[in-house]
Each structure stands twice: as structure tokens, then as C-alpha cells.
Design a protein around this motif. Sequence first.
Motif, PDB file in Angstrom:
ATOM      1  N   VAL A 160     -13.157  62.739 -81.989  1.00 34.63           N
ATOM      2  CA  VAL A 160     -14.501  63.137 -82.369  1.00 34.63           C
ATOM      3  C   VAL A 160     -14.355  63.292 -83.933  1.00 34.63           C
ATOM      4  O   VAL A 160     -13.538  63.898 -84.402  1.00 34.63           O
ATOM      5  N   ALA A 161     -15.406  62.429 -84.535  1.00 33.64           N
ATOM      6  CA  ALA A 161     -15.370  62.483 -85.928  1.00 33.64           C
ATOM      7  C   ALA A 161     -16.718  62.972 -86.320  1.00 33.64           C
ATOM      8  O   ALA A 161     -17.735  62.499 -85.930  1.00 33.64           O
ATOM      9  N   PHE A 162     -16.895  63.767 -87.267  1.00 36.22           N
ATOM     10  CA  PHE A 162     -18.061  64.394 -87.760  1.00 36.22           C
ATOM     11  C   PHE A 162     -18.135  64.450 -89.314  1.00 36.22           C
ATOM     12  O   PHE A 162     -17.263  64.581 -90.075  1.00 36.22           O
ATOM     13  N   GLU A 163     -19.298  63.763 -89.756  1.00 30.90           N
ATOM     14  CA  GLU A 163     -19.625  63.606 -91.142  1.00 30.90           C
ATOM     15  C   GLU A 163     -20.070  64.840 -91.673  1.00 30.90           C
ATOM     16  O   GLU A 163     -20.936  65.544 -91.202  1.00 30.90           O
ATOM     17  N   VAL A 164     -19.421  65.437 -92.893  1.00 31.15           N
ATOM     18  CA  VAL A 164     -19.763  66.651 -93.261  1.00 31.15           C
ATOM     19  C   VAL A 164     -20.118  66.538 -94.921  1.00 31.15           C
ATOM     20  O   VAL A 164     -19.440  65.562 -95.603  1.00 31.15           O
ATOM     21  N   GLY A 200      -7.806  71.032 -77.633  1.00 32.58           N
ATOM     22  CA  GLY A 200      -7.162  69.947 -77.590  1.00 32.58           C
ATOM     23  C   GLY A 200      -7.696  68.500 -78.116  1.00 32.58           C
ATOM     24  O   GLY A 200      -6.864  67.590 -78.215  1.00 32.58           O
ATOM     25  N   MET A 201      -9.072  68.588 -78.240  1.00 30.26           N
ATOM     26  CA  MET A 201      -9.599  67.137 -78.956  1.00 30.26           C
ATOM     27  C   MET A 201      -9.038  66.991 -80.303  1.00 30.26           C
ATOM     28  O   MET A 201      -8.848  67.751 -80.930  1.00 30.26           O
ATOM     29  N   ALA A 202      -8.996  65.745 -80.631  1.00 26.99           N
ATOM     30  CA  ALA A 202      -8.392  64.997 -81.631  1.00 26.99           C
ATOM     31  C   ALA A 202      -9.899  65.126 -82.614  1.00 26.99           C
ATOM     32  O   ALA A 202     -10.812  64.759 -81.948  1.00 26.99           O
ATOM     33  N   LEU A 203      -9.904  65.544 -83.660  1.00 26.70           N
ATOM     34  CA  LEU A 203     -10.977  65.641 -84.462  1.00 26.70           C
ATOM     35  C   LEU A 203     -10.768  65.629 -85.921  1.00 26.70           C
ATOM     36  O   LEU A 203      -9.804  65.967 -86.445  1.00 26.70           O
ATOM     37  N   THR A 204     -11.901  64.700 -86.299  1.00 17.58           N
ATOM     38  CA  THR A 204     -11.770  64.009 -87.894  1.00 17.58           C
ATOM     39  C   THR A 204     -13.048  64.906 -88.204  1.00 17.58           C
ATOM     40  O   THR A 204     -14.255  64.840 -87.716  1.00 17.58           O
ATOM     41  N   VAL A 205     -12.917  65.383 -89.536  1.00 17.38           N
ATOM     42  CA  VAL A 205     -14.145  65.663 -90.363  1.00 17.38           C
ATOM     43  C   VAL A 205     -14.006  64.697 -91.555  1.00 17.38           C
ATOM     44  O   VAL A 205     -12.959  64.985 -92.210  1.00 17.38           O
ATOM     45  N   PHE A 206     -15.005  63.951 -92.029  1.00 20.10           N
ATOM     46  CA  PHE A 206     -15.082  63.115 -93.005  1.00 20.10           C
ATOM     47  C   PHE A 206     -16.465  63.295 -93.909  1.00 20.10           C
ATOM     48  O   PHE A 206     -17.306  63.665 -93.575  1.00 20.10           O
ATOM     49  N   GLU A 207     -16.047  62.891 -95.308  1.00 17.01           N
ATOM     50  CA  GLU A 207     -16.918  63.179 -96.279  1.00 17.01           C
ATOM     51  C   GLU A 207     -16.869  61.754 -97.069  1.00 17.01           C
ATOM     52  O   GLU A 207     -15.867  61.221 -97.442  1.00 17.01           O
ATOM     53  N   THR A 212     -18.469  77.447 -85.882  1.00 24.69           N
ATOM     54  CA  THR A 212     -17.682  77.001 -86.887  1.00 24.69           C
ATOM     55  C   THR A 212     -18.113  75.523 -87.678  1.00 24.69           C
ATOM     56  O   THR A 212     -18.141  75.381 -88.785  1.00 24.69           O
ATOM     57  N   LEU A 213     -18.284  74.658 -86.776  1.00 23.01           N
ATOM     58  CA  LEU A 213     -18.549  73.154 -87.301  1.00 23.01           C
ATOM     59  C   LEU A 213     -20.103  73.189 -87.495  1.00 23.01           C
ATOM     60  O   LEU A 213     -20.557  72.597 -88.267  1.00 23.01           O
TER      61      LEU A 213
END
Length: 135
Positions: free
Chosen positions: A83-87, A125-132, A26-27
Motif C-alpha cells: 500500500v502506498a500513500f502520497e503525503v 504486517g502490510m508492506a507500506l510506502t509513503v511518498f512525497e 497515525t496516517l
Amino acid sequence: MTAPVQLRLVLESADLDAAVAFYRDTLGLPERESFDGPDGARVVILEVPTATLELANPAQIAFIDDVEVGRPAAHVFPLTVRVAFEVPDAAAASARLEESGAELVAPPTETPWRSLNARFEAPDGMALTVFEELG
């Protein structure tokens, strides 16, 4: 002392197949390698082209929660891990994550630091941020 050359964040998951499907499929994190061990032990290592270690005090965590979620987020663990992922496209990534079973905590929101952030709770259950990054 020589500086580290890699950061690994190890997430324990009772349903490894579902976690792999979420983070890899998915990610879109490519699988680097995987290993099987004794008694059903398994690990799948996914890769991100670049990583940072972000250290923040409780006031900054509260500020980020307020910006991304509009209220203090529930913190289950004594230490906050998110966890934060730049997208490249936060809206598209958000739609994909929701469709895959991630719980939307807050939709894409423009931050004071010129990024578009969306907050989720991953299926594990992990807190997840996606950011642009916007600018």
C-alpha cells in the motif's frame, strides 16, 4: 461497460482497533463509515481523496524494492501487495509512522522518478510506502 468509480483495498486485521489507530489516527485517513455485523464482525472504511490501481510486473517490483529498500524486500505472499500513500512531507510522515509502531524498512529515499519514498512494515504486517512528489 461502465468504469468503476471507487477502489477499495480490503485489509484483514486480527486487531482491528490497532489497525484503525494506525491508518486513521497515525496516517490521517478520515473515517467514512463503519459497520458491525453478527458474531463480532466489524469493518471500518477509511477514505483517501484519490486512489490509483498500480499494476507492476515482477521486474518492476524488484526495481522498486531496490530503489526504496536497496535490496529485494521479503515477500510473504504469492502475490505482492504494497500500500502506498502520497503525503505532503515524507520525512514527517515517516517519523509519525515509526513513533506509532511501524517498522522502518528503508528511510526516505529519492527515486529516479522524482519522489521521496520511505518503506515500512505496518503493525499488521502490510508492506507500506509513503511518498512525497518532488517535482
